[in-house]
Design an enzyme around this catalytic site. Structure first.
Site, mmCIF file in Angstrom:
data_model
loop_
_atom_site.group_PDB
_atom_site.id
_atom_site.type_symbol
_atom_site.label_atom_id
_atom_site.label_comp_id
_atom_site.label_asym_id
_atom_site.label_seq_id
_atom_site.Cartn_x
_atom_site.Cartn_y
_atom_site.Cartn_z
ATOM 1 N N ASP A 46 3.224 -1.464 -40.825
ATOM 2 C CA ASP A 46 1.795 -1.334 -41.085
ATOM 3 C C ASP A 46 1.487 -1.243 -42.575
ATOM 4 O O ASP A 46 2.307 -0.762 -43.362
ATOM 5 C CB ASP A 46 1.229 -0.086 -40.394
ATOM 6 C CG ASP A 46 1.262 -0.181 -38.888
ATOM 7 O OD1 ASP A 46 1.199 -1.308 -38.362
ATOM 8 O OD2 ASP A 46 1.345 0.872 -38.253
ATOM 9 N N ARG A 47 0.305 -1.646 -42.929
ATOM 10 C CA ARG A 47 -0.153 -1.612 -44.316
ATOM 11 C C ARG A 47 -0.035 -0.213 -44.908
ATOM 12 O O ARG A 47 0.309 -0.048 -46.079
ATOM 13 C CB ARG A 47 -1.604 -2.108 -44.353
ATOM 14 C CG ARG A 47 -2.218 -2.131 -45.705
ATOM 15 C CD ARG A 47 -3.617 -2.710 -45.617
ATOM 16 N NE ARG A 47 -4.355 -2.384 -46.820
ATOM 17 C CZ ARG A 47 -5.655 -2.354 -46.898
ATOM 18 N NH1 ARG A 47 -6.394 -2.640 -45.845
ATOM 19 N NH2 ARG A 47 -6.252 -2.050 -48.012
#
Length: 186
Positions: A46-47
């Site tokens: 995930d970012r």
């Protein structure tokens, strides 16, 4: 010749080479860190997560690393809000119920803050009245935001998440934002 790259992905970087988002300014992507054509991530991170991301130009190797049916272990360090009890940590291993079904870690334990850890930019929010704890969690499945949802299920939301290992490959001695080549043989 198959290429396998390990990257220490910084916080805020998308696990893709282009930003197809609708936000005003482009977000950082893998192309800002890995100038190697023809490689693609073997799985996602995930970012708002950091750490080990593997990239390869070999579709079969990518599938062996990323496919949930392969059950390749992935180890994470989660900085969580509060101080989980030993019972709460054990619950991560015995299983918690998430909206998409039961989930369990193959191992989970509270650990001291790692001394090799780099500062996060931006830093996590700190509340003086609430301590935080580091938990090492290993999973063999990789559902969307699974570690974050599991720690929230035991009452300790994740403040920071770093993947340190995928199968035999580790983050050891790789600085944030740096990458190198690995031996692709499993």
């Amino acid at each position: 010749m198959t290429r396998l790259i390990r990257l220490n992905k910084p916080f805020g970087v998308l696990s893709q080479f282009t930003d197809r988002g609708t936000e005003g300014s482009p977000r950082p992507t893998l192309s800002d860190y890995v100038p190697v054509p023809g490689v693609y991530p073997a799985g996602r991170l995930d970012r708002d997560s950091e750490g080990l991301l593997l990239l390869t130009d070999n579709g079969r190797l990518q599938a062996r690393i990323a496919q949930p049916g392969r059950k390749m272990p992935k180890t994470y360090l989660a900085q969580v809000e509060g101080t989980p009890t030993p019972e709460a940590i054990a619950q991560l291993q015995s299983g918690v119920t998430l909206k998409d079904g039961p989930a369990r870690a193959t191992s989970a334990r509270a650990i001291p803050e790692p001394d090799w850890l780099w500062p996060r930019d931006p830093p996590i929010r700190v509340r003086k009245s609430i301590p935080d704890t580091w938990v090492e969690i290993t999973l063999t499945e990789g559902r969307n935001r699974q570690v974050r949802r599991m720690t929230a299920a035991i009452g300790h939301p994740t403040l920071r998440l770093i993947r340190t290992q995928i199968g035999p490959w580790t983050l050891t001695d790789l600085a944030q934002g740096q990458w190198d080549d690995l031996d692709p043989k499993l």
